[in-house]
Motif scaffolding. Sequence first.
Motif, PDB file in Angstrom:
ATOM      1  N   CYS A  85       0.939  -1.207   0.140  1.00  0.00           N
ATOM      2  CA  CYS A  85       0.108   0.154  -0.006  1.00  0.00           C
ATOM      3  C   CYS A  85       1.051   1.251  -0.081  1.00  0.00           C
ATOM      4  CB  CYS A  85      -0.886  -0.097   1.258  1.00  0.00           C
ATOM      5  SG  CYS A  85      -1.827  -1.333   1.241  1.00  0.00           S
ATOM      6  N   ALA A  86       0.685   2.066  -1.007  1.00  0.00           N
ATOM      7  CA  ALA A  86       1.462   3.163  -1.113  1.00  0.00           C
ATOM      8  C   ALA A  86       1.018   4.554  -0.048  1.00  0.00           C
ATOM      9  CB  ALA A  86       1.312   4.112  -2.412  1.00  0.00           C
ATOM     10  N   ASP A  87      -0.259   4.440   0.413  1.00  0.00           N
ATOM     11  CA  ASP A  87      -0.604   5.377   1.147  1.00  0.00           C
ATOM     12  C   ASP A  87      -1.294   4.607   2.344  1.00  0.00           C
ATOM     13  OD1 ASP A  87      -2.872   4.512   0.015  1.00  0.00           O
ATOM     14  OD2 ASP A  87      -3.537   6.560  -0.659  1.00  0.00           O
ATOM     15  N   LYS A  88      -2.169   5.421   3.206  1.00  0.00           N
ATOM     16  CA  LYS A  88      -2.667   4.701   4.455  1.00  0.00           C
ATOM     17  C   LYS A  88      -3.779   3.934   3.924  1.00  0.00           C
ATOM     18  CE  LYS A  88      -1.367   7.734   8.233  1.00  0.00           C
ATOM     19  NZ  LYS A  88      -1.779   8.794   9.205  1.00  0.00           N
ATOM     20  N   GLY A  89      -4.572   4.238   2.883  1.00  0.00           N
ATOM     21  CA  GLY A  89      -5.574   3.505   2.310  1.00  0.00           C
ATOM     22  C   GLY A  89      -6.972   4.144   2.605  1.00  0.00           C
TER      23      GLY A  89
END
Length: 97
Positions: free
Chosen positions: A31-35
Amino acid sequence: MKIITAVVILGCLLVVEVNGQARVSKSRCFCADKGVKMVPPKLIEKVVIIPPSPSCKTPEIVVTLKNSTEQKCLNPESKFTKKYIMKAVAKRSLEKK
């Protein structure tokens, strides 16, 4: 003479200390960000929980959506995610009994 030269070179190679380069740890998280905070439960086909590892320090929750191969990351800190995971664990424990 060639044998002595070869032995000296071999000895030097054994004595030389070789240090590797210090590795800079790069985050290799799925996951590139927190989601996202929420996905409608009716759209979820599969849930995968990826625990923290040396390559990614944070736990990740990845859902595969029905009727597509799209995957989304859920924010592990969101209320929806915590509630959904608790329900899934409870359901699974009831199935095993």
